[in-house]
Design a protein around this motif. Structure first.
Motif, PDB file in Angstrom:
ATOM      1  N   LYS A  32       0.690  -1.242  -0.025  1.00 27.96           N
ATOM      2  CA  LYS A  32      -0.045   0.002   0.133  1.00 27.96           C
ATOM      3  C   LYS A  32       0.780   1.171   0.012  1.00 27.96           C
ATOM      4  N   THR A  33       1.870   1.140   0.582  1.00 28.96           N
ATOM      5  CA  THR A  33       2.954   2.476   0.618  1.00 28.96           C
ATOM      6  C   THR A  33       3.803   2.566  -0.610  1.00 28.96           C
ATOM      7  N   HIS A  34       3.669   1.556  -1.512  1.00 21.18           N
ATOM      8  CA  HIS A  34       4.433   1.722  -2.615  1.00 21.18           C
ATOM      9  C   HIS A  34       3.564   2.917  -3.583  1.00 21.18           C
ATOM     10  N   LEU A  35       4.380   3.848  -4.031  1.00 15.45           N
ATOM     11  CA  LEU A  35       3.867   4.806  -4.673  1.00 15.45           C
ATOM     12  C   LEU A  35       4.274   4.904  -6.212  1.00 15.45           C
ATOM     13  N   GLY A  36       4.806   4.006  -6.562  1.00 15.98           N
ATOM     14  CA  GLY A  36       5.353   3.926  -8.045  1.00 15.98           C
ATOM     15  C   GLY A  36       4.320   3.280  -9.013  1.00 15.98           C
ATOM     16  N   LEU A  37       4.932   3.323 -10.110  1.00 16.78           N
ATOM     17  CA  LEU A  37       3.820   2.887 -11.119  1.00 16.78           C
ATOM     18  C   LEU A  37       3.464   1.289 -11.094  1.00 16.78           C
ATOM     19  N   ILE A  38       4.599   0.817 -10.915  1.00 12.56           N
ATOM     20  CA  ILE A  38       4.601  -0.981 -10.691  1.00 12.56           C
ATOM     21  C   ILE A  38       3.749  -1.347  -9.489  1.00 12.56           C
ATOM     22  N   GLN A  39       2.550  -1.933  -9.561  1.00 20.12           N
ATOM     23  CA  GLN A  39       1.492  -2.217  -8.468  1.00 20.12           C
ATOM     24  C   GLN A  39       1.288  -3.770  -8.259  1.00 20.12           C
ATOM     25  N   VAL A  40       2.435  -4.536  -8.251  1.00 25.51           N
ATOM     26  CA  VAL A  40       2.321  -5.946  -7.961  1.00 25.51           C
ATOM     27  C   VAL A  40       3.082  -6.267  -6.836  1.00 25.51           C
ATOM     28  N   PRO A  41       2.818  -7.040  -5.899  1.00 19.93           N
ATOM     29  CA  PRO A  41       3.464  -7.488  -4.571  1.00 19.93           C
ATOM     30  C   PRO A  41       4.463  -8.312  -5.080  1.00 19.93           C
ATOM     31  N   LEU A  42       5.722  -8.385  -5.362  1.00 22.52           N
ATOM     32  CA  LEU A  42       6.828  -9.144  -5.679  1.00 22.52           C
ATOM     33  C   LEU A  42       8.019  -8.601  -4.387  1.00 22.52           C
ATOM     34  N   LYS A  43       8.642  -9.829  -4.051  1.00 20.89           N
ATOM     35  CA  LYS A  43       9.812  -9.367  -3.132  1.00 20.89           C
ATOM     36  C   LYS A  43      11.073  -9.254  -3.937  1.00 20.89           C
ATOM     37  N   VAL A  44      11.639  -7.983  -3.477  1.00 26.66           N
ATOM     38  CA  VAL A  44      12.667  -7.600  -4.153  1.00 26.66           C
ATOM     39  C   VAL A  44      13.682  -7.075  -2.864  1.00 26.66           C
ATOM     40  N   LYS A  45      14.802  -7.125  -3.141  1.00 22.60           N
ATOM     41  CA  LYS A  45      15.945  -6.897  -1.968  1.00 22.60           C
ATOM     42  C   LYS A  45      15.821  -5.642  -1.608  1.00 22.60           C
ATOM     43  N   TYR A  46      16.282  -5.583  -0.160  1.00 20.72           N
ATOM     44  CA  TYR A  46      16.425  -4.177   0.452  1.00 20.72           C
ATOM     45  C   TYR A  46      17.800  -3.903   0.206  1.00 20.72           C
ATOM     46  N   ILE A  47      18.176  -2.485   0.350  1.00 24.45           N
ATOM     47  CA  ILE A  47      19.801  -2.023   0.014  1.00 24.45           C
ATOM     48  C   ILE A  47      20.667  -2.965   1.145  1.00 24.45           C
ATOM     49  N   SER A  48      20.148  -3.335   2.402  1.00 25.09           N
ATOM     50  CA  SER A  48      21.186  -4.042   3.133  1.00 25.09           C
ATOM     51  C   SER A  48      21.503  -5.537   2.377  1.00 25.09           C
ATOM     52  N   GLU A  49      20.339  -6.045   1.698  1.00 22.89           N
ATOM     53  CA  GLU A  49      20.577  -7.196   1.179  1.00 22.89           C
ATOM     54  C   GLU A  49      21.315  -7.080  -0.267  1.00 22.89           C
ATOM     55  N   LEU A  50      21.179  -5.918  -0.743  1.00 16.87           N
ATOM     56  CA  LEU A  50      21.885  -5.777  -2.033  1.00 16.87           C
ATOM     57  C   LEU A  50      23.408  -5.678  -1.686  1.00 16.87           C
ATOM     58  N   LYS A  51      23.890  -4.787  -0.731  1.00 14.92           N
ATOM     59  CA  LYS A  51      25.166  -4.747  -0.115  1.00 14.92           C
ATOM     60  C   LYS A  51      25.828  -6.124   0.034  1.00 14.92           C
ATOM     61  N   GLU A  52      25.021  -6.865   0.761  1.00 13.50           N
ATOM     62  CA  GLU A  52      25.536  -8.347   1.158  1.00 13.50           C
ATOM     63  C   GLU A  52      25.695  -9.187  -0.164  1.00 13.50           C
ATOM     64  N   PHE A  53      24.982  -9.130  -1.222  1.00 13.03           N
ATOM     65  CA  PHE A  53      24.750  -9.721  -2.424  1.00 13.03           C
ATOM     66  C   PHE A  53      25.988  -9.248  -3.403  1.00 13.03           C
ATOM     67  N   PHE A  54      26.100  -7.922  -3.369  1.00 12.72           N
ATOM     68  CA  PHE A  54      27.361  -7.179  -4.281  1.00 12.72           C
ATOM     69  C   PHE A  54      28.253  -6.991  -3.369  1.00 12.72           C
ATOM     70  N   VAL A  55      28.779  -7.725  -2.285  1.00 11.23           N
ATOM     71  CA  VAL A  55      29.995  -7.258  -1.358  1.00 11.23           C
ATOM     72  C   VAL A  55      31.180  -7.004  -2.060  1.00 11.23           C
TER      73      VAL A  55
END
Length: 505
Positions: free
Chosen positions: A179-202
């Motif tokens: 509900k709090t996502h105000l972008g154009l894409i309105q489907v609930p998919l799991k995407v990485k938080y920036i903390s997870e991105l830091k770990e992934f792209f360490v």
């Protein structure tokens, strides 16, 4: 534990089944017979002796690379009872949306066919075949008149489809985060938080050496580069795909890039590959397809390559079918059109253009492109829930902006300049045609290194962050687009590092 063992057994069985139909399997069988003629091979220790022979002669490494390639490309095995469409795309509403989109594409192609009175396919007259063969090497240097042909679709058409995607189980966004996502894409998919991105792209962290960074903080850049080149040469000498993939996360030296990419993609360019390419070229010479007017040169061979059809097993899309005249709907008279099942869109050639800087041998260039496409690029123009699919990339981009640059995000949204309307074309082309070539190749190094397209969404967000001050001044979509019109001077790696590792979480 039992489930893990079952999954492992299933994975092994599927890889073995896949490799049994490969050229490598036949080569290994032939080499095994050759080894039997050698005096050091004893009947009592036959199995171990043949394994040792494979190790010494390098065939064991080739088998390792082939298995690694299968593990990299194919999704985790599904339960044997699961229907095939679940492997293509597990979410029903995504499959339906992709099916509807395919019908629109086919309608556009058929309309063009009717308007121009040009058949989908025809056999070329002998005179035309000779003419095409004679000018094959000059193709791409001339400019054919394509004014009558329009793109089957452009990225902005595809974006509108994605904007209208909805999960019927989430009416009015009843999930809180959704509900709090105000972008154009309105489907609930799991995407990485920036903390997870830091770990992934360490490996991209600020204190790790990178090619593409002029002023590394810990090690002088020239010292790091010299050492990195030496390590890269060692990786190539070992011919280990997994090691090459790990190595390239810190960037590839220009002189080694072509070989490293080929090693990661398990492309060897054997005589059989040269012959296969010539057969595809012959098919182009003999038959003219309507889609030939939408693509050029290497992509002409790609359109005839039925081996590409194999990727539809894990692609949410399905190859279009054409029917012999008068036999519409009769499956016995159906063929895939084009033969590879891929209808190109406006800008499709940008997936292959950067590779021309790396490979001069046409058959090698072709193989590299085909592998890049069936591993990565197809996900940028098909509707799916995959974490590297274009829907997830759009959602990740918007989430990163809304979370970490909320003031900029809301400002652009308020003036009718939704950021995704600007960045979508970058991501759908993997930034090809927008970045300087050396920077684009550094970016694609990381796509191969991490076996993921998520870095495209991170870079798109990083570009907005870099131009944030100017963007806060604009008052219209056109003005925002003007600020972001030229990305050719941007340095990819500093942007990614600053956005990922200097952002407060």
């Amino acid at each position: 534990m039992l489930q893990e063992e079952e999954d492992l057994s299933l994975t092994i069985a599927q890889i073995v089944q896949k490799l049994k139909g490969s050229r490598l399997y036949a080569q290994l069988e032939r080499q095994a017979w050759v080894s039997l003629q050698k005096p050091e091979i004893k009947l009592e220790t036959l199995k171990e002796d043949i394994k040792e022979f494979f190790r010494i002669t390098g065939w064991e490494k080739k088998l390792h690379n082939a298995v690694y390639s299968e593990l990299t490309v194919f999704p985790l095995p599904r339960h044997p009872a699961a229907p095939p469409e679940h492997l293509k795309e597990p979410l029903v509403y995504m499959r339906k949306a992709q099916g509807s989109w395919e019908k629109r594409i086919l309608k556009s192609l058929n309309s063009m066919c009717t308007e121009l009175s040009i058949p989908l396919a025809r056999k070329r007259p002998v005179v035309e075949q000779k003419e095409l063969l004679n000018k094959w090497n000059e193709m791409g240097t001339d400019e054919p008149d394509l004014s009558l042909f329009r793109p089957v679709y452009a990225p902005k058409d595809f974006l509108e489809v994605l904007i209208n995607l909805r999960n019927p189980n989430y009416e009015n966004g009843e999930h809180l985060n959704f509900k709090t996502h105000l972008g154009l894409i309105q489907v609930p998919l799991k995407v990485k938080y920036i903390s997870e991105l830091k770990e992934f792209f360490v490996e991209l962290s600020l204190n790790t050496g990178q090619l593409g960074i002029d002023d590394a903080t810990q090690v002088p850049p020239e010292l790091f580069e010299n050492e990195h080149v030496r390590l890269g040469q060692k990786v190539l000498a070992e011919q280990d795909s997994a090691a090459a993939q790990q190595y390239i996360r810190q960037g590839s030296p220009t002189a080694l890039r072509a070989e490293l990419w080929a090693l990661i993609l398990n492309v060897s360019n054997q005589p059989e590959d040269l012959l296969y390419y010539e057969q595809l070229k012959s098919n182009v010479i003999q038959h003219d397809l309507l889609v030939d007017s939408l693509i050029y040169k290497v992509l002409l061979c790609f359109s005839r390559d039925t081996a590409v059809l194999g990727h539809f097993a894990y692609n949410s899309a399905s190859p279009p079918k054409s029917y012999i005249r008068g036999k519409l709907g009769m499956e016995d008279y159906a063929v895939f059109y084009p033969p590879n099942g891929v209808i190109p869109f406006h800008g499709f050639s940008m997936y292959v253009a950067p590779l021309c800087f790396l490979y001069h041998e046409p058959s090698k260039l072709y193989q590299i492109f085909r592998e890049m496409y069936v591993r990565f690029f197809f996900r940028l123009h098909s509707i799916s829930s995959h974490h590297s699919g274009i829907v997830s990339l759009c959602l990740l981009f918007e989430t990163l902006l809304q979370t970490h640059l909320p003031q900029l995000f809301y400002h652009l949204r308020e003036i009718g300049a939704q950021p995704l309307r600007i960045s979508f074309k970058w991501m759908v082309r993997a930034f090809s045609g927008y970045l300087a070539t050396d920077q684009l190749l550094l970016l694609w190094d990381r796509i191969l290194g991490y076996n993921s397209l998520e870095i495209l969404a991170v870079l798109a967000a990083a570009v907005f962050a870099f131009r944030a001050v100017n963007l806060m001044e604009v008052t219209s979509l056109a003005a925002a687009e003007a600020v972001l019109a030229d990305l050719s001077t941007l340095k990819v790696m500093p942007l990614l590092q600053i956005f990922l590792f200097a952002t407060v979480t």
